[in-house]
Design a protein around this motif. Sequence first.
Motif, PDB file in Angstrom:
ATOM      1  N   TYR A   1       0.852  -1.192   0.000  1.00 22.48           N
ATOM      2  CA  TYR A   1       0.000   0.000   0.000  1.00 22.48           C
ATOM      3  C   TYR A   1       0.881   1.233   0.000  1.00 22.48           C
ATOM      4  CZ  TYR A   1      -4.264  -2.602   1.257  1.00 22.48           C
ATOM      5  OH  TYR A   1      -5.349  -3.436   1.277  1.00 22.48           O
ATOM      6  N   PRO A   2       0.432   2.338  -0.563  1.00 23.35           N
ATOM      7  CA  PRO A   2      -0.862   2.538  -1.187  1.00 23.35           C
ATOM      8  C   PRO A   2      -0.895   1.883  -2.568  1.00 23.35           C
ATOM      9  CG  PRO A   2       0.439   4.510  -1.427  1.00 23.35           C
ATOM     10  CD  PRO A   2       1.251   3.559  -0.618  1.00 23.35           C
ATOM     11  N   LYS A   3      -2.108   1.705  -3.081  1.00 20.98           N
ATOM     12  CA  LYS A   3      -2.287   1.111  -4.407  1.00 20.98           C
ATOM     13  C   LYS A   3      -3.470   1.816  -5.045  1.00 20.98           C
ATOM     14  CE  LYS A   3      -3.470  -3.283  -6.565  1.00 20.98           C
ATOM     15  NZ  LYS A   3      -3.954  -4.646  -6.408  1.00 20.98           N
ATOM     16  N   ILE A   4      -3.335   2.237  -6.287  1.00 24.11           N
ATOM     17  CA  ILE A   4      -4.460   2.940  -6.921  1.00 24.11           C
ATOM     18  C   ILE A   4      -5.691   2.041  -6.851  1.00 24.11           C
ATOM     19  CG2 ILE A   4      -5.410   3.898  -9.075  1.00 24.11           C
ATOM     20  CD1 ILE A   4      -2.582   4.495  -9.994  1.00 24.11           C
ATOM     21  N   ALA A   5      -6.810   2.609  -6.377  1.00 20.48           N
ATOM     22  CA  ALA A   5      -8.065   1.857  -6.351  1.00 20.48           C
ATOM     23  C   ALA A   5      -8.480   1.695  -7.809  1.00 20.48           C
ATOM     24  CB  ALA A   5      -9.113   2.629  -5.543  1.00 20.48           C
ATOM     25  N   PHE A   6      -8.370   0.499  -8.330  1.00 17.71           N
ATOM     26  CA  PHE A   6      -8.442   0.297  -9.778  1.00 17.71           C
ATOM     27  C   PHE A   6      -9.732   0.881 -10.373  1.00 17.71           C
ATOM     28  CE2 PHE A   6      -8.569  -1.818 -13.853  1.00 17.71           C
ATOM     29  CZ  PHE A   6      -7.247  -1.669 -14.249  1.00 17.71           C
ATOM     30  N   GLY A   7      -9.557   1.620 -11.447  1.00 13.68           N
ATOM     31  CA  GLY A   7     -10.691   2.252 -12.124  1.00 13.68           C
ATOM     32  C   GLY A   7     -10.891   3.689 -11.677  1.00 13.68           C
ATOM     33  N   LYS A   8     -10.272   4.056 -10.555  1.00 12.33           N
ATOM     34  CA  LYS A   8     -10.446   5.420 -10.026  1.00 12.33           C
ATOM     35  C   LYS A   8      -9.242   6.287 -10.404  1.00 12.33           C
ATOM     36  CE  LYS A   8     -13.488   4.446  -6.151  1.00 12.33           C
ATOM     37  NZ  LYS A   8     -13.570   4.327  -4.699  1.00 12.33           N
ATOM     38  N   PRO A   9      -9.360   7.611 -10.192  1.00 12.49           N
ATOM     39  CA  PRO A   9      -8.215   8.488 -10.496  1.00 12.49           C
ATOM     40  C   PRO A   9      -6.975   8.105  -9.689  1.00 12.49           C
ATOM     41  CG  PRO A   9     -10.192   9.777 -10.114  1.00 12.49           C
ATOM     42  CD  PRO A   9     -10.537   8.369  -9.752  1.00 12.49           C
ATOM     43  N   ILE A  10      -5.850   8.502 -10.205  1.00 11.50           N
ATOM     44  CA  ILE A  10      -4.554   8.135  -9.628  1.00 11.50           C
ATOM     45  C   ILE A  10      -4.382   8.597  -8.170  1.00 11.50           C
ATOM     46  CG2 ILE A  10      -3.431  10.210 -10.604  1.00 11.50           C
ATOM     47  CD1 ILE A  10      -1.018   8.426 -11.156  1.00 11.50           C
ATOM     48  N   THR A  11      -5.158   9.597  -7.788  1.00  7.97           N
ATOM     49  CA  THR A  11      -5.052  10.128  -6.427  1.00  7.97           C
ATOM     50  C   THR A  11      -5.871   9.312  -5.417  1.00  7.97           C
ATOM     51  OG1 THR A  11      -6.799  11.624  -7.074  1.00  7.97           O
ATOM     52  CG2 THR A  11      -4.573  12.523  -7.045  1.00  7.97           C
ATOM     53  N   GLU A  12      -6.678   8.409  -5.912  1.00 10.03           N
ATOM     54  CA  GLU A  12      -7.513   7.625  -4.982  1.00 10.03           C
ATOM     55  C   GLU A  12      -6.898   6.251  -4.797  1.00 10.03           C
ATOM     56  OE1 GLU A  12     -11.696   7.893  -5.134  1.00 10.03           O
ATOM     57  OE2 GLU A  12     -11.610   9.769  -6.259  1.00 10.03           O
ATOM     58  N   MET A  13      -6.393   6.038  -3.606  1.00  6.98           N
ATOM     59  CA  MET A  13      -5.590   4.840  -3.408  1.00  6.98           C
ATOM     60  C   MET A  13      -6.093   3.977  -2.263  1.00  6.98           C
ATOM     61  SD  MET A  13      -1.822   6.467  -4.181  1.00  6.98           S
ATOM     62  CE  MET A  13      -1.043   4.957  -4.691  1.00  6.98           C
ATOM     63  N   GLU A  14      -5.941   2.656  -2.447  1.00  2.66           N
ATOM     64  CA  GLU A  14      -6.247   1.708  -1.374  1.00  2.66           C
ATOM     65  C   GLU A  14      -5.234   1.897  -0.250  1.00  2.66           C
ATOM     66  OE1 GLU A  14      -7.154  -2.429  -2.303  1.00  2.66           O
ATOM     67  OE2 GLU A  14      -6.859  -1.947  -4.414  1.00  2.66           O
ATOM     68  N   PRO A  15      -5.514   1.615   0.986  1.00  2.00           N
ATOM     69  CA  PRO A  15      -6.753   0.987   1.467  1.00  2.00           C
ATOM     70  C   PRO A  15      -7.896   1.971   1.722  1.00  2.00           C
ATOM     71  CG  PRO A  15      -5.216   1.199   3.286  1.00  2.00           C
ATOM     72  CD  PRO A  15      -4.512   1.736   2.072  1.00  2.00           C
ATOM     73  N   ASN A  16      -7.624   3.300   1.683  1.00  2.00           N
ATOM     74  CA  ASN A  16      -8.691   4.271   2.002  1.00  2.00           C
ATOM     75  C   ASN A  16      -9.805   4.240   0.971  1.00  2.00           C
ATOM     76  OD1 ASN A  16      -6.392   4.775   3.364  1.00  2.00           O
ATOM     77  ND2 ASN A  16      -6.298   6.965   2.954  1.00  2.00           N
ATOM     78  N   SER A  17      -9.441   4.041  -0.272  1.00  2.00           N
ATOM     79  CA  SER A  17     -10.418   4.032  -1.344  1.00  2.00           C
ATOM     80  C   SER A  17     -10.504   2.603  -1.884  1.00  2.00           C
ATOM     81  CB  SER A  17      -9.926   5.008  -2.410  1.00  2.00           C
ATOM     82  OG  SER A  17     -10.888   5.151  -3.403  1.00  2.00           O
ATOM     83  N   LYS A  18     -11.642   2.211  -2.412  1.00  2.00           N
ATOM     84  CA  LYS A  18     -11.798   0.822  -2.884  1.00  2.00           C
ATOM     85  C   LYS A  18     -11.911   0.787  -4.411  1.00  2.00           C
ATOM     86  CE  LYS A  18     -11.726  -1.020   1.112  1.00  2.00           C
ATOM     87  NZ  LYS A  18     -10.361  -1.328   1.468  1.00  2.00           N
ATOM     88  N   PRO A  19     -11.388  -0.273  -5.063  1.00  2.00           N
ATOM     89  CA  PRO A  19     -11.461  -0.351  -6.528  1.00  2.00           C
ATOM     90  C   PRO A  19     -12.895  -0.458  -7.032  1.00  2.00           C
ATOM     91  CG  PRO A  19     -10.534  -2.379  -5.580  1.00  2.00           C
ATOM     92  CD  PRO A  19     -10.680  -1.402  -4.463  1.00  2.00           C
ATOM     93  N   ILE A  20     -13.135   0.056  -8.256  1.00  2.00           N
ATOM     94  CA  ILE A  20     -14.481  -0.082  -8.824  1.00  2.00           C
ATOM     95  C   ILE A  20     -14.463  -1.083  -9.970  1.00  2.00           C
ATOM     96  CG2 ILE A  20     -15.470   2.160  -8.216  1.00  2.00           C
ATOM     97  CD1 ILE A  20     -14.580   3.185 -10.977  1.00  2.00           C
ATOM     98  N   ASP A  21     -13.319  -1.617 -10.234  1.00  2.00           N
ATOM     99  CA  ASP A  21     -13.171  -2.516 -11.375  1.00  2.00           C
ATOM    100  C   ASP A  21     -12.111  -3.544 -10.996  1.00  2.00           C
ATOM    101  OD1 ASP A  21     -13.609  -3.383 -13.874  1.00  2.00           O
ATOM    102  OD2 ASP A  21     -12.959  -1.545 -14.897  1.00  2.00           O
ATOM    103  N   MET A  22     -12.021  -4.627 -11.774  1.00  2.00           N
ATOM    104  CA  MET A  22     -10.956  -5.605 -11.479  1.00  2.00           C
ATOM    105  C   MET A  22      -9.824  -5.401 -12.468  1.00  2.00           C
ATOM    106  SD  MET A  22     -10.832  -9.729 -11.620  1.00  2.00           S
ATOM    107  CE  MET A  22     -11.798 -10.247 -10.248  1.00  2.00           C
ATOM    108  N   GLU A  23      -8.632  -5.210 -11.926  1.00  2.00           N
ATOM    109  CA  GLU A  23      -7.491  -4.974 -12.805  1.00  2.00           C
ATOM    110  C   GLU A  23      -7.176  -6.223 -13.612  1.00  2.00           C
ATOM    111  OE1 GLU A  23      -4.383  -4.683  -9.284  1.00  2.00           O
ATOM    112  OE2 GLU A  23      -6.509  -4.781  -8.960  1.00  2.00           O
ATOM    113  N   GLY A  24      -6.666  -6.003 -14.805  1.00  2.00           N
ATOM    114  CA  GLY A  24      -6.315  -7.135 -15.654  1.00  2.00           C
ATOM    115  C   GLY A  24      -4.853  -7.468 -15.550  1.00  2.00           C
ATOM    116  N   THR A  25      -4.119  -6.724 -14.722  1.00  2.99           N
ATOM    117  CA  THR A  25      -2.679  -6.983 -14.626  1.00  2.99           C
ATOM    118  C   THR A  25      -2.294  -7.210 -13.173  1.00  2.99           C
ATOM    119  OG1 THR A  25      -2.388  -4.589 -14.546  1.00  2.99           O
ATOM    120  CG2 THR A  25      -1.941  -5.663 -16.618  1.00  2.99           C
TER     121      THR A  25
END
Length: 574
Positions: free
Chosen positions: A550-574
Amino acid sequence: MKVSDYIASFLYVNGIDHVFELSGGMITHILDSIHKINKTKIISMHHEQSASFAADAFGRVKGIPGVALATSGPGATNLITGIASCYFDSSPAIFITGQVNTHEQKKDRKIRQLGFQETNIIEMVRSVTKASYMITTAESIPQIFEAAFLIAIQGRPGPVIIDIPMNLQRADIIVNEVLPVKPKTDKSNIPKDIMVEIIQSIQQSKRPLILAGRGIKASFSQKLFLDFVEKTKIPVVLSLLGLDILPYENKQRVGYIGAYGNRWANHALGDCDLLIVIGSRLDIRQTGADVISFKGDKKIYHIDCESAEINNRISGCIEILADIKDFFISSKNVFAKYTFEEKLEWNERIQKQRSEWSDTNELKDIKGINPNLFIKYLSENSDQACGYVADVGNHQMWTAQSLRLKEDQVFLTSGGMGAMGFALPASIGLSMANKNKPVVIIAGDGGFQINIQEIQTIVRNNLPIKMIVLNNKCLGMIRQFQDSYFESKYQSTFWGYSAPDFEKIAIAYGVKAHTIIDESEISGAIKKMWENKDAPFLLQVMIDSHVNAYPKIAFGKPITEMEPNSKPIDMEGT
Ligand SMILES: Cc1ncc(C[n+]2csc(CCOP(=O)(O)OP(=O)(O)O)c2C)c(N)n1
């Protein structure tokens, strides 16, 4: 002159003082000639994949092609991962494969194979090489080697493969003298108008930022880049492969950006109003998936030597198609007459966020050693190293987030290919490219097991390689992925996976080793590791299996929104 003698002479005349290989019948003539001429060192490895990764690292730092050789069939196919690694990460390399005698080749026959181990490696690697040559006449060999050398180093560097049938390796050709290849000196033409436009944009911008990528190192223009940065006073963010462009202490260095970037650096990238991208291809690991928000209202100048990389994923960029070095030379001349002000408010904002979101404070409530803290401490106490090589996984991301690189230290990793197993063999290439200086590897227990056999190459060559295995007893990056998307069902990462005691393995190879489980042991362990700077050492650092990157970009969201505070909206393909 015997063809294999010509090849051996060509290599040393062109400064290639090491080649990496695993022997086999179809390359014996070439190995025999290199041995006989006795100018280029042959480094025998225990897997052709390792030889290809060592050549990748060697070429990446030297700027002349790294060379790996392999026999036909399995030897050649084992090279493929490293060939692709060179292609995606722009490493100059020449791969030489032996092929069955010309009369044993199936050619147009509708059969699978004629000669033993006959395999069409050229067809297989066409999509991951800049050029591929199947030799059909002995006389063509000098011309093809010269072309291969130039193609590998010029423009965007990359790999070339030359497949040589056994009977042609032992043929005689007429060569008067083997001379060094002379690279072309064409200069990119960069219109002065665009330079003036950049200057005005910098002066008008309130929040300018430079994104520096591997292209700067690949074009060997790091010094010119420093001049550019000092002149323009713009803060700099770094991509994974650009991590070693600025030392950690440089006051304009903001941090590492991307999918697992430093939080403050991703915010700077998200919030800037002017972005100058130099030698970086803005791939998904750098920008996140939300390309619309990435572009936002910012003005982006993209300087790259390949037109197709510009306005590819991120559209609306202003294209400057040029060799990076030429861009800096040209900018130096034009920029000289202008002055640039430091944007104090912007710099203060970046520094404030940096102190609020320190990389060593990202992991909360973890058991045992904090890997970010370990990497920080390691790099603050490893001045002896000429560089670091990270493998692929969570440990790679902790390393990129927290490595405090000193001036002239390099950082290598497998970027575009993301190949586990890279670090151990690449460290051999890196050390040998630097007169056998010490190198530190940071690997996970999964990736380390892929090319673990190369500890023997390290021992045989007595290389001062310090192997650090962050052993979390699982394939951590994918285990984290399963936490995010598979309700913590850990099939094949934790369940059905195991790792040995690496300390015992190192000792079996004759390497001194040590294991730590607690933060209080870090300082003593690193001292122990450097007690004999010239010897290999393995340090096993036990990390709890559930520690995330962590931090990790919450996938699908802008680069400033990062896990764990923010949650992904999509499943990364990589
Ligand atoms: C050759 C290869 N196989 C599979 C993968 C997919 N992969 C990416 S990271 C990773 C886990 C790496 O585990 P480990 O080396 O233990 O490092 P950690 O993430 O635990 O730090 C895997 C399996 C890959 N990148 N390369």
